[in-house]
Design an enzyme around this catalytic site. Structure first.
Site, short mmCIF file in Angstrom:
data_model
loop_
_atom_site.label_atom_id
_atom_site.label_comp_id
_atom_site.label_asym_id
_atom_site.label_seq_id
_atom_site.Cartn_x
_atom_site.Cartn_y
_atom_site.Cartn_z
N HIS A 177 -3.06 -0.38 0.60
CA HIS A 177 -3.27 -0.53 2.04
C HIS A 177 -4.55 0.20 2.46
CE1 HIS A 177 1.28 -1.19 2.22
NE2 HIS A 177 0.77 -2.28 2.76
N CYS A 271 1.83 7.04 5.67
CA CYS A 271 2.70 5.96 5.23
C CYS A 271 4.15 6.14 5.69
CB CYS A 271 2.69 5.86 3.71
SG CYS A 271 1.15 5.25 3.00
#
Length: 280
Positions: A177, A271
């Site tokens: 990501h 996250c």
């Protein structure tokens, strides 16, 4: 739907409410990145992971953050990574559309929880998008071209946030990501791992930000994936000494939390946290 209890317009304004999920069922089943491959055989010590996660919760509460606890579900071994299943832009909290099959279904658990705590949300109607690829700033939303987020998922976002520019950022998919290789920590400064980012995209970012470049070793320990909680306070891993010192040299307060067991699965402080509200 919109309401005043939902608001985020940056990655670094004062965090007032966040959703997290304990790593009760956390495990590495199929490696999805370099970090998980390294730790596949060793896997996750769930008891230690839960202890470290609890320390994070207590640290955020000590700093004045209202921490909301989504109940973990045995079907979802990566549910701890709440940022991927949702994200907030201005007054809209979005429930994401997960690309990875192992994570599909987390969205429904999040939606049920948001209803229970009376926080309005919107589903993304098409494509796939994961919140780790969505970086919110005052004027620009940076969206990671990770392979897990598709460009056709952006039409609703562009419609809902007409004052924002949406900037597609290509980078090496092995880093999973965008928030593992790029994250603004102020209007003018950002943590960046330039080796992972497309050259043209990095030139663009370096023109907009004073880029604090992290080393390959510290990127592996997710030094970009910090959590800013406002007023130049940042939650970070103690082992990322060079990055933490570079931030201290710039006037940031670094709050070190041991997250060494949880990062074996390839995600760190950003996250595992879903900001619902930040005060500008």
């Amino acid at each position: 739907m919109k309401n005043e209890n939902v608001y985020c317009n940056s990655e670094f304004d004062t965090l007032t409410e966040v959703v997290v999920c304990k790593p009760t069922y956390m495990t590495i089943k199929e490696p999805i990145n370099e970090t998980q491959r390294k730790y596949m055989k060793e896997n996750i010590d769930k008891e230690l992971a839960c202890s470290q996660h609890q320390t994070l919760i207590e640290t955020m509460r000590d700093e004045g953050v209202n921490v909301r606890m989504l109940p973990p579900h045995a079907s979802f071994p990566e549910q701890i990574f709440m940022r991927d299943s949702g994200f907030t832009i201005e007054n809209v909290l979005y429930v994401a559309r997960m690309e990875s099959e192992i994570r599909q279904g987390e969205e429904k658990e999040l939606a049920k929880f948001l209803e229970a705590i009376d926080r309005p949300y919107q589903f993304i109607p098409k494509g796939t998008i994961e919140g780790g690829d969505v970086i919110v700033t005052e004027h620009i939303i940076y969206v990671g071209a990770s392979g897990r987020t598709s460009s056709n998922s952006l039409s609703m976002l562009e419609q809902n946030h007409g004052s924002k520019q949406f900037q597609w950022v290509p980078f090496d998919h092995k880093y999973l990501h965008l928030d593992c290789v790029f994250q603004p920590i102020s209007k003018h400064e950002a943590l960046v791992y330039p080796e992972a980012i497309d050259a043209a995209a990095y030139r663009m970012l370096s023109e907009r930000y004073d880029c604090i470049e992290v080393s390959k070793e510290e990127q592996f320990h997710l030094s970009v994936n910090v959590l800013s909680i406002g007023k130049k306070r940042i939650l970070a891993l103690p082992q990322n000494k060079k990055t933490n010192q570079a931030l201290r040299d710039r006037g940031y307060t670094i709050i070190e939390v041991d997250f060494s067991e949880i990062i074996k699965s390839g995600g760190s402080f950003r996250c595992v946290t879903l900001p619902v509200h930040r005060t500008p």
